[in-house]
Write an enzyme that holds these catalytic residues in place. Sequence first.
Site, short mmCIF file in Angstrom:
data_model
loop_
_atom_site.label_atom_id
_atom_site.label_comp_id
_atom_site.label_asym_id
_atom_site.label_seq_id
_atom_site.Cartn_x
_atom_site.Cartn_y
_atom_site.Cartn_z
N THR C 95 0.26 -1.44 8.03
CA THR C 95 -0.56 -1.56 6.83
C THR C 95 -0.40 -0.39 5.88
OG1 THR C 95 -2.37 -0.65 8.11
CG2 THR C 95 -2.33 -3.03 7.82
N LYS C 201 -4.31 8.25 2.36
CA LYS C 201 -3.05 7.97 1.65
C LYS C 201 -3.26 7.93 0.13
CE LYS C 201 0.77 5.60 2.70
NZ LYS C 201 1.78 6.55 3.16
N LYS C 269 -1.00 1.85 -9.06
CA LYS C 269 -2.15 1.22 -8.39
C LYS C 269 -2.89 2.22 -7.51
CE LYS C 269 -1.29 -3.62 -8.10
NZ LYS C 269 -0.56 -4.64 -7.36
#
Lengths: 319, 319, 319, 319
Positions: C95, C201, C269
């Site tokens: 992921t 992250k 993003k």
Amino acid sequence: MEVGFLGLGIMGKAISMNLLQHGFKVTVWNRTLSKCNELVAHGATIGESPAEVVKKCKITIGMLADPPAALSVVFDKGGILEQICPGKGYIDMSTVDPETSTKISQVYRSLNSFGLEEYCFLHLIIETCVDTDSLGVTVNAKGGHFLEAPVSGSKQPAETGQLVILSAGEKELYDEAIPALNVIGKKSFFLGEIGNGAKMKLVVNMIMGCMMNAFSEGLVLSEKSGLDPRTLLEVLDLGGIANPMFRGKGPGMLQGNHSPAFPLKHQQKDIRLALALGDENAVSMPVAAAANETYKTARSLGLGDLDFSAVYEAVKGLK
Amino acid sequence: MEVGFLGLGIMGKAISMNLLQHGFKVTVWNRTLSKCNELVAHGATIGESPAEVVKKCKITIGMLADPPAALSVVFDKGGILEQICPGKGYIDMSTVDPETSTKISQVYRSLNSFGLEEYCFLHLIIETCVDTDSLGVTVNAKGGHFLEAPVSGSKQPAETGQLVILSAGEKELYDEAIPALNVIGKKSFFLGEIGNGAKMKLVVNMIMGCMMNAFSEGLVLSEKSGLDPRTLLEVLDLGGIANPMFRGKGPGMLQGNHSPAFPLKHQQKDIRLALALGDENAVSMPVAAAANETYKTARSLGLGDLDFSAVYEAVKGLK
Amino acid sequence: MEVGFLGLGIMGKAISMNLLQHGFKVTVWNRTLSKCNELVAHGATIGESPAEVVKKCKITIGMLADPPAALSVVFDKGGILEQICPGKGYIDMSTVDPETSTKISQVYRSLNSFGLEEYCFLHLIIETCVDTDSLGVTVNAKGGHFLEAPVSGSKQPAETGQLVILSAGEKELYDEAIPALNVIGKKSFFLGEIGNGAKMKLVVNMIMGCMMNAFSEGLVLSEKSGLDPRTLLEVLDLGGIANPMFRGKGPGMLQGNHSPAFPLKHQQKDIRLALALGDENAVSMPVAAAANETYKTARSLGLGDLDFSAVYEAVKGLK
Amino acid sequence: MEVGFLGLGIMGKAISMNLLQHGFKVTVWNRTLSKCNELVAHGATIGESPAEVVKKCKITIGMLADPPAALSVVFDKGGILEQICPGKGYIDMSTVDPETSTKISQVYRSLNSFGLEEYCFLHLIIETCVDTDSLGVTVNAKGGHFLEAPVSGSKQPAETGQLVILSAGEKELYDEAIPALNVIGKKSFFLGEIGNGAKMKLVVNMIMGCMMNAFSEGLVLSEKSGLDPRTLLEVLDLGGIANPMFRGKGPGMLQGNHSPAFPLKHQQKDIRLALALGDENAVSMPVAAAANETYKTARSLGLGDLDFSAVYEAVKGLK
């Protein structure tokens, strides 16, 4: 012309009184029915429930206090859904709350990004939250018509028919309602598909928020560089960028008066949402982005519930 | 009341005609003397040189085309200096050019930071450039009075006495000139020490530049997200942030019309200078800083000589 | 120690080979089973399905290509759910895709803001999309353990056990998996509750995106002001802000080489999501906000699929 | 090879000791001559004045404490000018002070914009301030050679010959001095015309300031969103943007330790000057502009004399 009216708060009462004074037959309903009395004294009829109002009138207008109330008049027992049918229309003027617009657009967008089946989205929305889309779809499912029609303006413009109406949804209903809309507002716009009313408000509020931030920077700059900021207010009001907001809020701001007309946290949300709209469409908006961060600073200083003019305090810096 | 007037360009001619129509005796001078004829036909007297005008009048007003011209009427043979003396005053209305303000303030500031002796600074300035300070000091040295009085407004306000006058310098001269200033402008301000007029203009222009940038972001955002930007113009003009600039420039901007009223490169310079003023005083101005970078992008796209509304093209992005 | 491994793409193959070389017994599965052969040649066993792998191994690691694949190995026929049970654990390393993190966090947040019942959320997620939460909950529902463990690093660090592992979820499973994690990564972190890996992250990528933007501004500034940008690269690499990214990407950037390692649209993003995280917590982030707008400009110029270093082209301006 | 050395502060002492250890014959001078003793003990010779040093050595290097000192060694009685002549060169390593660079570039630019005669500029500079240009011109006027050579690095790199030297001016002198420069620095650059050294430092410091600001936003974001910022430091140090500045300053920053290595007010000035350089060349630098405003906020909070890492406190907001 006969018009139903749901919700007799400050705005609703002013609008329906205005309609009565212009010769409309108005059937009113309010959760606390006693609030209807003043209007009855001026010629209004009472409906016992939203359903009863819709039953009597071809067109019903709602101006409810908040999203749960807006939801309730549609879905609850005795709600609009029980009587809406082909030939009848419902105009929701109450969805001006930016909080709600935000949530709706976020959910709509995030769900869309998963490619959810529409039925699933609608199911979710109907079960769990209120929004103009779900209302529209639901009303339509019964054969009725729906229009979202957020207004811009407060009590006084409502009393004098000087509101600005940003409507979107079914053009047929809009056309039919023109006589009433003309009494309610000095100008009404039909903006196409549902959501465009909210978008238009976001764009306007984004510009407004940036102007307030730039204005605040100018006030602080003048103070710190030895100019009297009250003189700046005068000079601004004589030139090409003179506007009611600077004129109306400026003097109070200099005195630290930020009693909330439009709360800062809502202004910041609108800028953020406008930025999100820009992100979707790859529109770079550096000034709005910078303003957004200043409003966030203001929020972090505990000014979120004051008027958005309190961004001035954030620009000034706290002692 | 008798007034001298130097410089009969578009603005100067309009102002002196306005003064004549209000019963002032006006002695005019212009480099090309033939330009005086129309005013003479309306009752003006001609002065053969700036010095002769000053000799005849207690108060002389200058509205020169550019800094070299403003310098020339003071220092050249037949210039103001030859006749200025105790009891006479000179009001320079011509220093509205932001280019010059910029240079002056930069030099002033950088030199100051070196702790230069004032005589050295003045010597330098007088030898090499024109500015209001040097004029003032020089005029004073002869015993005369000096006022800087940049105006805001263009041809039509000049003809109808609707200018806004931002004066600074000697209050005595300001008070004495009030009858004339009242005819020239709808409002005049006395802002204290020399330089405050230019500062005030910087603050106003900074706010104006930010508003134009935010306005452009809103126009582009509406276009890209499916709203008609012309409708946005209508909605804006009905609300609390309605202002002459949005109203006057908006429609042309959408058609790509940016014929220069106030060149973009000057607007950017004013924002930059306002930021420098903020820097001096530790005022954080993130919105102005973001706008400044957009105007720089516009400059890098070759739009510097167009109207500052061309920042819209930079926000839009070029094809 | 016995470890199951699902997914033998570039990363998965490198990691499982590395595990084999360090003496682990590895049971592998891949959708296209033939891809298992090379690993079998180095001592791996094949599992016919994810379920069979889980049946054989206490700990199973997944490194799937994309969210649908990550979902499929859990929920499909022959999936993990059929065999997961008390005493067994599943670690999803796949992921790392920021696209997915974004969607998940958006949905999670918007749904939360509606106060949806948790079952509703889970139902929705399970039916329509994959995310670590749903996996975790589902696996737990069967009595198994779950860990999200996105990694940072690409092919070469995977082969040499130099990945950085940002895991979150059940500490018990984390502790149990340490021997394997120590082989896979040069460092692994346990960050607490699920979601913290993705947050970490976002923060790192936000800083990285700002650095790349500032770096680009510096490169363009040096070029335009007469300095050789290649010399700037050298000078930067000798000082206190020297870093592998400037060193690795700088020379290619100057030649217009932006072949995508981390696509610009994903970088943008992540900055946007980091800003959203900041919005939630009233953290003002003006530098990140400014960078976000530049990346949006880059997107609007059609650079979204190039490496995020292409923000350099947006800073430079197109010819 | 024989080298003169003026100025034995921390840096000067370290550099000249390093030169001695590499076999150079060094003639030293310091305002307080007793400071020369330690170097004499290691083999240095004393010069009684800068002039005497220049008389003895073909190449003299200056590393003075501040601009007045740098000026004094040239122009005062017993100064360099008394002995500089064809065949001799002076290398000023002391002009790393950003304060001075700022003033010089500002004056230089503003004066230029007035089209001043060069002699006037030089006259002004020589009389009133020190800068590398004036030194260069003056030295040249006597027939000597001049090089500006600001260094990057502090005490320890100076002792071990690990400085980075950004020189500009006369290539002939640069080439001649290479043996000494190679001992003093791990790398030296010749950047062309005078001023390029300062420009290069501005670009580097601009990038550094932006990085520090983004880093601070990341630290605050992690804290406010429930992540341990110390873990963020660890994660950053393992990845592609790991750099000595994050590693060296991060832990102290989290503890509120901002003892000044590079004062915040100097960092802000360098960003401002880099923005001015960008303005001149129409380079839009929105990230640098945003960072500049944050550093200004920090200044307004009274953090200007702390290390530039104190921008972290401004991002965090004060209690």
